[in-house]
Scaffold this active site. Sequence first.
Site, short mmCIF file in Angstrom:
data_model
loop_
_atom_site.label_atom_id
_atom_site.label_comp_id
_atom_site.label_asym_id
_atom_site.label_seq_id
_atom_site.Cartn_x
_atom_site.Cartn_y
_atom_site.Cartn_z
CG ASN A 31 35.13 28.70 45.62
OD1 ASN A 31 34.39 27.80 45.28
ND2 ASN A 31 35.39 28.94 46.91
CG ASP A 74 33.85 22.90 52.34
OD1 ASP A 74 34.90 23.20 51.72
OD2 ASP A 74 33.46 23.52 53.36
#
Length: 258
Positions: free
Chosen positions: A88, A40
Amino acid sequence: MSTTDRVPGSHAGAGASEPVRASDVLANGSVPAHVACVMDGNGRWASARGLPRTDGHAAGEAALLDAVEGALELGISWLTMYAFSTENWRRPADEVRYLMGFNESLLARRRDELHDKGVRIRFAGRRDWRVPRRVLKRMDESIALTEHNRRMTLTMAFNYGGRAEIVDAVRRLVADGVPASKVDERAIRSRLYFPDQPDPDLVVRTSGEHRISNFLLWELAYSELLFTDVLWPDFRREHLFAAVVEFQRRQRRYGGVT
Ligand code: IPE
Ligand code: IPE
Ligand code: MG
């Protein structure tokens, strides 16, 4: 300050000590069999440089390859990397399109090198209609090329959600006609995406976020969690080594007493 900020090698700058080396980690104790990473911080890495978010994803490739290299140096057998979540898809269409193409080209460019290193590539996640066919094709080619490798299994969690995995396992239970009295943890576990894989011993999440974001919900029940502020494109094997040293300090009890 998170724990890893104090681990040597996890941070450059004032007071940082020498980076941890693989030999130090190996001499220090046993190494986790399975490490999982939430990669991330790509977007923030790019924004901080005035670049489009997609440049952050591109820069994450070097981090991924270096982490794999470091895991091989430590003899880690299972490495699971969160590349694209079932959530996502909520991102802008341009970014999603970029990520699909990027993952496809990464496989095309890197699979031979990973194969030469003895890495078996697998994918955890849903192969649904949203994943472009050419991406699925590249995934299948990578699986076929590397299926007999056993030095390390690299599982890319792609269109992966922990809840979706549990839903899929329950669907299989029902399809298999398993009666309620026979539903137990074993019955569920054996229907997860990769029942042959041990649960992660260690999970590393980069970018300073302290959450799981729907990663491996079943499998993380007793994993050691480690959070670092390093943004994924800056992550290198030394950060992995530092994370394993921190893992070696932990005492796992699994609900029992030592
Ligand atoms: C991780 O980086 C990559 C994916 C989730 C695909 P992000 O794109 O989430 O980067 P940040 O968190 O916005 O900085
Ligand atoms: C988790 O990161 C998913 C991946 C790294 C692929 P996100 O950036 O999607 O997670 P949130 O939105 O911060 O929880
Ligand atoms: Mg993010």
